[in-house]
Design a protein around this motif. Structure first.
Motif, PDB file in Angstrom:
ATOM      1  N   MET B   1       0.607  -0.962  -0.228  1.00 59.66           N
ATOM      2  CA  MET B   1      -0.313   0.360  -0.037  1.00 59.66           C
ATOM      3  C   MET B   1       0.604   0.957  -0.415  1.00 59.66           C
ATOM      4  SD  MET B   1      -3.629   0.501   2.285  1.00 59.66           S
ATOM      5  CE  MET B   1      -3.050  -1.488   2.987  1.00 59.66           C
ATOM      6  N   GLU B   2       0.277   2.006  -0.666  1.00 67.21           N
ATOM      7  CA  GLU B   2       0.751   3.693  -0.865  1.00 67.21           C
ATOM      8  C   GLU B   2       0.702   4.157   0.186  1.00 67.21           C
ATOM      9  OE1 GLU B   2       3.824   5.052  -2.617  1.00 67.21           O
ATOM     10  OE2 GLU B   2       3.646   2.684  -3.489  1.00 67.21           O
ATOM     11  N   PHE B   3       1.077   5.414   1.070  1.00 66.80           N
ATOM     12  CA  PHE B   3       1.013   6.271   1.684  1.00 66.80           C
ATOM     13  C   PHE B   3       1.516   7.197   1.826  1.00 66.80           C
ATOM     14  CE2 PHE B   3       0.856   2.187   4.129  1.00 66.80           C
ATOM     15  CZ  PHE B   3      -0.781   1.916   4.043  1.00 66.80           C
ATOM     16  N   PRO B   4       1.129   8.580   1.542  1.00 69.13           N
ATOM     17  CA  PRO B   4       1.454  10.071   1.867  1.00 69.13           C
ATOM     18  C   PRO B   4       2.844  10.006   2.774  1.00 69.13           C
ATOM     19  CG  PRO B   4      -0.820  10.086   2.695  1.00 69.13           C
ATOM     20  CD  PRO B   4      -0.948   8.701   2.698  1.00 69.13           C
ATOM     21  N   ILE B   5       3.387  11.143   2.539  1.00 68.64           N
ATOM     22  CA  ILE B   5       4.511  11.262   3.456  1.00 68.64           C
ATOM     23  C   ILE B   5       3.608  12.124   4.340  1.00 68.64           C
ATOM     24  CG2 ILE B   5       6.658  12.354   4.100  1.00 68.64           C
ATOM     25  CD1 ILE B   5       7.778   9.991   1.876  1.00 68.64           C
ATOM     26  N   ARG B   6       3.800  12.091   5.784  1.00 69.62           N
ATOM     27  CA  ARG B   6       3.903  13.401   6.912  1.00 69.62           C
ATOM     28  C   ARG B   6       4.902  13.610   7.263  1.00 69.62           C
ATOM     29  NH1 ARG B   6      -0.364  10.135  10.460  1.00 69.62           N
ATOM     30  NH2 ARG B   6      -2.090   9.156   8.696  1.00 69.62           N
ATOM     31  N   GLN B   7       5.020  15.235   6.903  1.00 73.42           N
ATOM     32  CA  GLN B   7       5.786  16.342   7.497  1.00 73.42           C
ATOM     33  C   GLN B   7       5.689  16.622   8.405  1.00 73.42           C
ATOM     34  OE1 GLN B   7       8.905  17.657   5.909  1.00 73.42           O
ATOM     35  NE2 GLN B   7       7.787  16.550   3.463  1.00 73.42           N
ATOM     36  N   LEU B   8       6.564  16.292   9.556  1.00 68.58           N
ATOM     37  CA  LEU B   8       6.517  16.282  11.347  1.00 68.58           C
ATOM     38  C   LEU B   8       6.573  17.575  11.531  1.00 68.58           C
ATOM     39  CD1 LEU B   8       5.383  15.265  13.609  1.00 68.58           C
ATOM     40  CD2 LEU B   8       7.505  13.257  13.087  1.00 68.58           C
ATOM     41  N   THR B   9       6.979  17.997  12.436  1.00 68.85           N
ATOM     42  CA  THR B   9       7.252  18.815  13.489  1.00 68.85           C
ATOM     43  C   THR B   9       7.485  18.633  14.990  1.00 68.85           C
ATOM     44  OG1 THR B   9       7.083  20.811  12.250  1.00 68.85           O
ATOM     45  CG2 THR B   9       7.341  21.266  14.177  1.00 68.85           C
ATOM     46  N   ILE B  10       8.253  18.792  15.666  1.00 67.90           N
ATOM     47  CA  ILE B  10       8.521  17.779  16.623  1.00 67.90           C
ATOM     48  C   ILE B  10       8.823  19.130  17.960  1.00 67.90           C
ATOM     49  CG2 ILE B  10       9.944  15.657  18.821  1.00 67.90           C
ATOM     50  CD1 ILE B  10      10.200  14.126  16.043  1.00 67.90           C
ATOM     51  N   LEU B  11       8.200  18.916  18.818  1.00 72.83           N
ATOM     52  CA  LEU B  11       8.596  20.167  19.478  1.00 72.83           C
ATOM     53  C   LEU B  11       8.811  19.982  20.741  1.00 72.83           C
ATOM     54  CD1 LEU B  11       5.470  22.936  19.211  1.00 72.83           C
ATOM     55  CD2 LEU B  11       7.596  22.931  17.824  1.00 72.83           C
ATOM     56  N   GLY B  12      10.171  20.180  21.288  1.00 72.53           N
ATOM     57  CA  GLY B  12      10.612  19.200  21.976  1.00 72.53           C
ATOM     58  C   GLY B  12      11.386  17.988  22.572  1.00 72.53           C
ATOM     59  N   SER B  13      11.837  17.714  21.110  1.00 78.59           N
ATOM     60  CA  SER B  13      12.765  16.602  20.585  1.00 78.59           C
ATOM     61  C   SER B  13      13.824  15.818  21.684  1.00 78.59           C
ATOM     62  CB  SER B  13      13.159  16.874  19.073  1.00 78.59           C
ATOM     63  OG  SER B  13      14.069  17.580  19.028  1.00 78.59           O
ATOM     64  N   THR B  14      14.182  16.456  22.351  1.00 80.99           N
ATOM     65  CA  THR B  14      15.683  15.725  23.409  1.00 80.99           C
ATOM     66  C   THR B  14      15.001  15.735  24.143  1.00 80.99           C
ATOM     67  OG1 THR B  14      15.895  18.074  24.192  1.00 80.99           O
ATOM     68  CG2 THR B  14      17.375  17.885  21.888  1.00 80.99           C
ATOM     69  N   GLY B  15      14.041  15.677  24.438  1.00 81.50           N
ATOM     70  CA  GLY B  15      13.062  14.947  25.455  1.00 81.50           C
ATOM     71  C   GLY B  15      12.603  13.474  25.859  1.00 81.50           C
TER      72      GLY B  15
END
Lengths: 387, 387
Positions: B1-15
């Protein structure tokens, strides 16, 4: 909210599932109406149900019971049917929106198919239908675009857990089993088990056949096969876990490791109502689950040595073809022999195994092959009886 | 199955949540791509993450850390942002399909709103957003037709149990709680609890703030409030049950008494992946739950005397208005005071209660009222400190 009223035919209405189903109908007169009822032999109860629920017809199997019912309902406009054709007529009356099939044993198979072939949705308590003729039934469901709703608490649990989910993302099904009355009984004592002890189930109040099946764990074996046909999951991905409290009714594990479970007090009214009013979870809440009062939910691996029925069921499912039908019919006869005091408790599964071993499997059996297999099993049964 | 790629912003990425989220991204390069990352102070980890995931930008809060990050990423095309405006810019960059807000504490509230107001779906680990501004956030979600996906394991469990179901048929929510490290510690010994003991959670590996909140059970209180805003269930129908094994992540009871639960090993990657790839339960299975190995799942009522935070949270939710924000901000300050060795363990909730009692509730607060409430709480806090 307004709902359409569902016209309901209940096959096996005087048994435990049938009686509970009628309690559900009584609670929801705005949602459910009884079109037809059927019983094998209990005339008195069928008459009482007919008088209370005013179906269009009732069916009764036993000849002398038929006369009694006929007489009692003489002055009403309720038709009284009997005979095999009468039962199939009742099952396939397509004024029904739903047929609840709560017949006990392999006798339930043809009514299930009759309803499906008339395009009527079926709420299935008669697991033997799927054990005997799973592929034939699934074929008919697909041809007639009909829904099959499980009534067994385990399959209802899985069905509920699958709401809003995709079958393709299921990793495995976990069927819970109470372990029955002999979970802690040492194997050495199995030879001495009495009918009375075997009928004393720790959690569920059910009919005699299924109670004995629970004691041998053949019931769980039949449920593994039923789950396979209902949810299209390979046998290797259907597992059984012993959960003596019968609170978690079953579980579904998905590919990501997330597991969903459905829980409730052990009362069949819950799964019956869910099947009859699907997809609604409406009041009355029959009884509320109190986890804190429960204290602990425990889990164990099933003991395949003490309960060979489970192993037999997996073998029947894996080898397939007509073998599950053989296992099911032999088991019915063996349970009856045990109830009649003819054979010991361990002899139930020993006999089933010896019949299975004598069978030459028919691949992809059609309905006629399955009927023939049933006759073959009944014919050979006495010669294979282990005592 | 093909899925659209989700663009992701992660706030607090080092926790802890951010690091686990990046592990999920690594497992699904075909489904997820990192657009932006943010950290408050951990420059080294943020630099390493930026080098591995090549986001369009990173944000860092601390001034000297900013210089370090700026220098390290100088030769790349990764923008380096800082300051409050920079954070809101990162949160509201609508090239993102999803913002995972894993900021710790009340600082996460405005980024949540910034993302929603730009029409970006939010995966919310920052429960304080909803505790502080539940009504404002729900209003914004509805205006901007945006989805809010829970990341907390308890709320993810409820969300999973509600798939395919109707909120109108929910009887109650049951949030499970491990009970934390002091479930069995007698109240008389609470005065002597050390920071080290409070940071030693029996089941979950998490950041310091949430680990202390778990020890006081304020975390569960915040989760009750979060559940109310996420699922629109009245406080009286949200219950907490102690379940020390943390295997059942939470449960939903429906009107008919049927209860659904979601289970899994205690590992945040499960709920994080579900929120990022919703509605798919895709492999890898991080770790498989083995109920038989578990043996028993147990349940107890929470002890409101030992853990008054739970009582405070229900009171804050029931009295409503600005009171939950006061409770949350006072709790953050009190937890910090405990971590700094300034106050005793029981003084955390005693202080929160005394601040709450001094507050005059603002009804239906808007964002400015909530900010003002935050300032008021910070202003009065020292004078209400119980040691």
């Amino acid at each position: 909210m307004e709902f359409p009223i569902r016209q309901l035919t209940i096959l096996g209405s005087t048994g435990s599932i049938g009686e509970n189903a009628l309690r559900v109908v009584s609670e929801h007169p705005d949602r459910l109406r009884v079109l037809g009822l059927s019983a094998f032999v209990n005339a008195e109860r069928l008459i009482r149900q007919a008088q209370e629920f005013h179906p269009a017809y009732v069916w009764i199997g036993d000849t002398s019971a038929y006369k009694q019912v006929e007489q009692a309902l003489h002055s009403t406009d309720i038709r009284v049917l009997t005979g095999r054709d009468g039962l199939l007529e009742a099952a396939s009356d397509n004024r029904a929106d739903l047929v609840l099939n709560a017949i006990v044993g392999s006798a339930g198979m043809e009514p299930t198919l009759a309803a499906i072939r008339q395009g009527i949705d079926v709420a299935l308590s008669n697991k033997e239908s799927l054990v005997m003729a799973g592929a034939v039934i699934n074929q008919a469901l697909s041809e007639h675009e009909v829904n099959l709703y499980p009534v067994d608490s385990e399959h209802s649990a899985i069905w509920q857990c699958l709401q809003g989910e995709q079958l393709t993302q299921v990793q495995r099904l976990l069927l819970t089993a109470s372990g029955g009355p002999f979970r802690e009984t040492p194997l050495e004592q199995f030879q001495e088990i009495t009918v009375e002890e075997a009928l004393d189930h720790p959690n569920w109040s059910m009919g005699r056949k299924i109670t004995i099946d629970s004691a041998t764990m053949m019931n769980k074996g039949l449920e593994v096969i039923e789950a396979h046909w209902l949810f299209h999951i390979p046998p290797a991905d259907i597992e059984v876990v012993i959960h003596p409290q019968s609170i978690i009714h079953s579980l579904v594990e998905f590919h990501d490791g997330s597991v969903k479970a459905q829980l409730g007090v052990p009362d069949m009214k819950g799964p019956i109502q869910y099947a009859l009013l699907y997809p609604d979870h409406v009041a009355p809440q029959w009884e509320r689950l109190d986890l804190i009062e429960m204290g602990a939910l425990t889990f164990e691996a099933p003991d395949m040595e003490k309960f060979p029925a489970l192993r037999l069921a997996y073998r029947a499912l894996e080898q397939g073809g007509s073998l599950p039908a053989v296992m099911n019919v032999a088991n019915e006869l063996a349970v009856q022999a045990f109830l009649d005091g003819e054979i010991s408790f361990p002899a139930i599964t020993d006999t089933v195994e010896s019949v299975m071993e004598a069978h030459r499997i028919i691949r992809e059996p059609n309905l006629e092959d399955i009927r023939e297999t049933e006759r073959w099993t009944k014919g050979i049964f006495e010669t294979k009886l282990v005592t």
